[in-house]
Design a protein around this motif. Structure first.
Motif, PDB file in Angstrom:
ATOM      1  N   LEU A  48       0.833  -1.209   0.000  1.00  0.00           N
ATOM      2  CA  LEU A  48       0.000   0.000   0.000  1.00  0.00           C
ATOM      3  C   LEU A  48       0.864   1.255   0.000  1.00  0.00           C
ATOM      4  O   LEU A  48       0.570   2.226  -0.684  1.00  0.00           O
ATOM      5  N   TRP A  49       1.947   1.230   0.778  1.00  0.00           N
ATOM      6  CA  TRP A  49       2.831   2.403   0.788  1.00  0.00           C
ATOM      7  C   TRP A  49       3.622   2.497  -0.513  1.00  0.00           C
ATOM      8  O   TRP A  49       3.850   3.571  -1.034  1.00  0.00           O
ATOM      9  N   LYS A  50       3.996   1.327  -1.026  1.00  0.00           N
ATOM     10  CA  LYS A  50       4.801   1.287  -2.251  1.00  0.00           C
ATOM     11  C   LYS A  50       4.047   1.956  -3.405  1.00  0.00           C
ATOM     12  O   LYS A  50       4.622   2.674  -4.210  1.00  0.00           O
ATOM     13  N   TYR A  51       2.738   1.698  -3.473  1.00  0.00           N
ATOM     14  CA  TYR A  51       1.964   2.177  -4.617  1.00  0.00           C
ATOM     15  C   TYR A  51       1.275   3.509  -4.357  1.00  0.00           C
ATOM     16  O   TYR A  51       0.586   4.028  -5.211  1.00  0.00           O
ATOM     17  N   THR A  52       1.392   4.037  -3.142  1.00  0.00           N
ATOM     18  CA  THR A  52       0.708   5.289  -2.810  1.00  0.00           C
ATOM     19  C   THR A  52       1.736   6.251  -2.236  1.00  0.00           C
ATOM     20  O   THR A  52       2.422   5.923  -1.276  1.00  0.00           O
ATOM     21  N   ASN A  53       1.839   7.427  -2.803  1.00  0.00           N
ATOM     22  CA  ASN A  53       2.865   8.375  -2.354  1.00  0.00           C
ATOM     23  C   ASN A  53       2.664   8.814  -0.917  1.00  0.00           C
ATOM     24  O   ASN A  53       3.574   8.808  -0.111  1.00  0.00           O
ATOM     25  N   CYS A  54       1.453   9.197  -0.593  1.00  0.00           N
ATOM     26  CA  CYS A  54       1.216   9.773   0.726  1.00  0.00           C
ATOM     27  C   CYS A  54      -0.090   9.223   1.286  1.00  0.00           C
ATOM     28  O   CYS A  54      -1.169   9.575   0.825  1.00  0.00           O
ATOM     29  N   LEU A  55       0.019   8.342   2.253  1.00  0.00           N
ATOM     30  CA  LEU A  55      -1.182   7.740   2.841  1.00  0.00           C
ATOM     31  C   LEU A  55      -1.589   8.520   4.082  1.00  0.00           C
ATOM     32  O   LEU A  55      -0.974   8.397   5.137  1.00  0.00           O
ATOM     33  N   LYS A  56      -2.642   9.336   3.952  1.00  0.00           N
ATOM     34  CA  LYS A  56      -3.080  10.130   5.107  1.00  0.00           C
ATOM     35  C   LYS A  56      -4.092   9.374   5.953  1.00  0.00           C
ATOM     36  O   LYS A  56      -4.248   9.634   7.127  1.00  0.00           O
ATOM     37  N   LYS A  57      -4.849   8.488   5.300  1.00  0.00           N
ATOM     38  CA  LYS A  57      -5.765   7.657   6.077  1.00  0.00           C
ATOM     39  C   LYS A  57      -5.765   6.254   5.506  1.00  0.00           C
ATOM     40  O   LYS A  57      -5.508   6.060   4.313  1.00  0.00           O
ATOM     41  N   MET A  58      -5.990   5.281   6.362  1.00  0.00           N
ATOM     42  CA  MET A  58      -6.039   3.905   5.898  1.00  0.00           C
ATOM     43  C   MET A  58      -7.273   3.221   6.485  1.00  0.00           C
ATOM     44  O   MET A  58      -7.457   3.197   7.696  1.00  0.00           O
ATOM     45  N   VAL A  59      -8.102   2.689   5.603  1.00  0.00           N
ATOM     46  CA  VAL A  59      -9.329   2.016   6.028  1.00  0.00           C
ATOM     47  C   VAL A  59      -9.139   0.510   5.855  1.00  0.00           C
ATOM     48  O   VAL A  59      -8.871   0.023   4.757  1.00  0.00           O
ATOM     49  N   ILE A  60      -9.250  -0.199   6.988  1.00  0.00           N
ATOM     50  CA  ILE A  60      -9.012  -1.644   7.024  1.00  0.00           C
ATOM     51  C   ILE A  60     -10.315  -2.334   7.398  1.00  0.00           C
ATOM     52  O   ILE A  60     -11.007  -1.884   8.308  1.00  0.00           O
ATOM     53  N   THR A  61     -10.635  -3.438   6.755  1.00  0.00           N
ATOM     54  CA  THR A  61     -11.838  -4.158   7.174  1.00  0.00           C
ATOM     55  C   THR A  61     -11.591  -5.655   7.263  1.00  0.00           C
ATOM     56  O   THR A  61     -10.809  -6.208   6.491  1.00  0.00           O
ATOM     57  N   ASP A  62     -12.233  -6.289   8.247  1.00  0.00           N
ATOM     58  CA  ASP A  62     -12.263  -7.749   8.329  1.00  0.00           C
ATOM     59  C   ASP A  62     -13.691  -8.178   8.012  1.00  0.00           C
ATOM     60  O   ASP A  62     -14.637  -7.777   8.697  1.00  0.00           O
ATOM     61  N   LEU A  63     -13.851  -8.989   6.990  1.00  0.00           N
ATOM     62  CA  LEU A  63     -15.182  -9.416   6.561  1.00  0.00           C
ATOM     63  C   LEU A  63     -15.492 -10.794   7.140  1.00  0.00           C
ATOM     64  O   LEU A  63     -14.776 -11.758   6.888  1.00  0.00           O
ATOM     65  N   GLY A  64     -16.559 -10.864   7.920  1.00  0.00           N
ATOM     66  CA  GLY A  64     -16.900 -12.113   8.615  1.00  0.00           C
ATOM     67  C   GLY A  64     -16.140 -12.204   9.920  1.00  0.00           C
ATOM     68  O   GLY A  64     -15.523 -13.217  10.225  1.00  0.00           O
ATOM     69  N   CYS A  65     -16.205 -11.133  10.721  1.00  0.00           N
ATOM     70  CA  CYS A  65     -15.374 -11.042  11.939  1.00  0.00           C
ATOM     71  C   CYS A  65     -15.899 -11.926  13.056  1.00  0.00           C
ATOM     72  O   CYS A  65     -15.166 -12.292  13.958  1.00  0.00           O
ATOM     73  N   SER A  66     -17.205 -12.263  13.042  1.00  0.00           N
ATOM     74  CA  SER A  66     -17.861 -12.985  14.130  1.00  0.00           C
ATOM     75  C   SER A  66     -17.688 -12.237  15.450  1.00  0.00           C
ATOM     76  O   SER A  66     -17.455 -11.025  15.442  1.00  0.00           O
ATOM     77  N   SER A  67     -17.799 -12.939  16.581  1.00  0.00           N
ATOM     78  CA  SER A  67     -17.609 -12.266  17.871  1.00  0.00           C
ATOM     79  C   SER A  67     -16.771 -13.163  18.761  1.00  0.00           C
ATOM     80  O   SER A  67     -16.908 -14.377  18.725  1.00  0.00           O
ATOM     81  N   GLY A  68     -15.900 -12.559  19.540  1.00  0.00           N
ATOM     82  CA  GLY A  68     -15.026 -13.344  20.405  1.00  0.00           C
ATOM     83  C   GLY A  68     -13.587 -12.936  20.215  1.00  0.00           C
ATOM     84  O   GLY A  68     -13.301 -11.911  19.591  1.00  0.00           O
ATOM     85  N   PRO A  69     -12.672 -13.743  20.740  1.00  0.00           N
ATOM     86  CA  PRO A  69     -11.256 -13.329  20.734  1.00  0.00           C
ATOM     87  C   PRO A  69     -10.657 -13.179  19.339  1.00  0.00           C
ATOM     88  O   PRO A  69      -9.662 -12.491  19.167  1.00  0.00           O
ATOM     89  N   ASN A  70     -11.257 -13.837  18.317  1.00  0.00           N
ATOM     90  CA  ASN A  70     -10.678 -13.751  16.969  1.00  0.00           C
ATOM     91  C   ASN A  70     -11.131 -12.520  16.188  1.00  0.00           C
ATOM     92  O   ASN A  70     -10.571 -12.219  15.136  1.00  0.00           O
ATOM     93  N   SER A  71     -12.167 -11.832  16.676  1.00  0.00           N
ATOM     94  CA  SER A  71     -12.770 -10.747  15.893  1.00  0.00           C
ATOM     95  C   SER A  71     -11.760  -9.698  15.466  1.00  0.00           C
ATOM     96  O   SER A  71     -11.834  -9.160  14.374  1.00  0.00           O
TER      97      SER A  71
END
Lengths: 328, 328
Positions: free
Chosen positions: A43-66
């Motif tokens: 992501l840094w390699k292909y983007t000159n200046c990363l001011k914000k980064m949006v990360i998502t986990d799809l299917g997080c469920s609930s509990g210690p793995n979320s």
């Protein structure tokens, strides 16, 4: 009842809850760590200046793995910025699952996580209820998509099976063996349809050069007779035993479907290639039960192909073979 | 226990739940409709091409009121686009409350809402757990902030009261009258501090010319002796009765605090002016109990003042006076 509303892991934190029965899923997540670090670097390699980064986990469920995957990603960002003397971007962590997931537990975990990141600039969080086979985010808004043990779950029981009243796991062993190829292929067709929708939705939501790291339970590409263990076999073995002892009826067993599929690496690659929005950077196979790794099974591919955002996204896929079948 | 974790409306959908005891709050929300339509029009007026619109309700709670404000905003967008032959933007609806809110109910409501908007282009949704006195969203990412009956809630019991062991509502009537100005002023100081944090956080999160429509329970600006009914009076009256009948002890009553404040319109205006990021477009006072409206109490102000985004946000504030005191 709507399928999306009815499918969820066991809620709460009791003895039978998913929160207390998901150790195998966690082991699978840990295998993804190097790929997540690699994706953050890209992501840094292909983007000159990363001011914000949006990360998502799809299917997080609930509990210690979320939060396991997103924590790894946030750690990777902190480490990258520290090593390369980059300013930390604002980070948004978005956790997704179906609307009937136990989001009350996830909210508390996110709150604790947010407190632990105080002093590192804004780390904001949100929970996104909905099916990842549809749009979840606005266009061009997500940088990194993560998912483990979730894409195995189909959006519905294959219609071919229900319409033709073919049991997923026939109580009659002879019929079961005879119908198995049809069952596996029907699930495979539904998986192809679902994964294509998934890739198409994510291609619209990811920023140009956005990254995905996915992990799911798989089967062997060498198996052309559909005899490899499928994720649903693990659930049907005890159910079949219960039916043979009269604890549940044979009719009940024959009418029970688990909408899940374990694709082969070849199957996965073909669907990703056919959908056309993503480029595979890395694909790994892990035998979680034996601890044996075979990686990479295909060489790292660096190609140029027009993507939906007129530049290319990359997809690092970590496939976990013959591991536990529960969605994370 | 952390204050942010412990404060929430009654969960679930039972007899004592907030979901079934929030009719007054809904009446207050309905008064905001014209201001929400006005804010949506302003967003188009100041922005040439709106491809996506991010709307949030801060302090959404759980139950039938959770989506009322955002539904009004989405309707206003649909109507504006239809009337002006504009393409519908992608819409993101973000519902916020403290982490201990019943987000499981909100998730189901969002899912139903999303289904009802199918065919109108992507309407995506998320739930944001956290205190709105801190950062909740990434910079420059939100177009419209809505909130009703929530900003009355303070981030904590004023330290002046707890440190000096001054009861919020003394069981001794003489002492209660004597200390009332100190209690009201202590809550007012905490309110000023909290609202300033709120405005500062939102100023960073809103896009240039982003809009806010806020509604909260207020008191009269003419009252300089602190004798106006405060929102917490409604809770303390029955508690005092219970203490006088021995149902609860007087010590219990004297040590009980409700972190809530009903500001006057003058107080609100001063804090917004002093913080400096927002311009007030419209301010209205409604007597919810009598149904009498006095609007506008101040003329519409059109000014130019440098904002945190180097252009100006507008704040339409609808103040509901002497209404119910529960947070929505």
């Amino acid at each position: 009842m709507d399928f999306e509303q009815s499918l969820h892991m066991n809620k709460g934190e009791g003895e039978a809850s998913y929160a207390r029965n998901s150790t195998n899923q966690n082991a699978g997540q840990n295998k993804m760590n190097p790929l997540i670090h690699e994706a953050v670097t890209s992501l840094w390699k292909y983007t000159n200046c990363l001011k914000k980064m949006v990360i998502t986990d799809l299917g997080c469920s609930s509990g210690p793995n979320s939060l396991t995957l997103v924590k790894t990603a946030v750690d990777a960002i902190f480490r990258y910025c520290s090593d390369h003397k980059e300013l930390l971007p604002e980070i948004a962590v978005l956790l997704n699952d179906l609307p009937d997931n136990d989001f009350n537990i996830v909210a508390k975990a996110l709150s604790e996580f947010q407190q632990s990141t105080q002093g590192f600039g804004p780390v904001v969080t949100a929970m996104v209820p909905g099916s990842f086979y549809k749009r979840l985010f606005t266009s061009n808004s997500v940088h990194l998509v993560l998912s483990s043990n979730s894409l195995n779950w189909l959006s519905q029981v294959p219609e071919d099976l229900k319409e033709n009243r073919i049991p997923m796991y026939d109580s009659d062993e002879g019929l079961r063996q005879e119908k198995r190829p049809f069952v596996v292929q029907a699930c495979g067709r539904q998986f192809r349809k679902d994964l294509t929708h998934f890739l198409n939705a994510r291609a619209q939501e990811l920023v140009p050069m956005g990254q995905m790291v996915l992990s799911l339970v798989g089967t062997s590409s060498r198996d052309t007779t559909c005899q490899s263990i499928q994720p649903w076999d693990f659930a049907f073995l005890p159910l079949n035993d219960m039916a043979s002892r009269g604890v549940i009826s044979r009719e009940m067993l024959d009418s029970f479907y688990i909408p899940v599929h374990g694709p082969s690496d070849k199957e996965l690659m073909e669907i990703i290639e056919d959908e056309g929005s993503f480029e595979i950077n890395n694909m790994q196979v892990h035998h979680l039960m034996t601890g044996t790794d075979k990686r990479p099974i295909i060489p790292k591919i660096e190609r140029s192909r027009p993507g939906l955002h007129s530049s290319q996204q990359s997809c690092s896929i970590s496939e976990a073979r013959k591991a536990s079948w529960m969605s994370s």
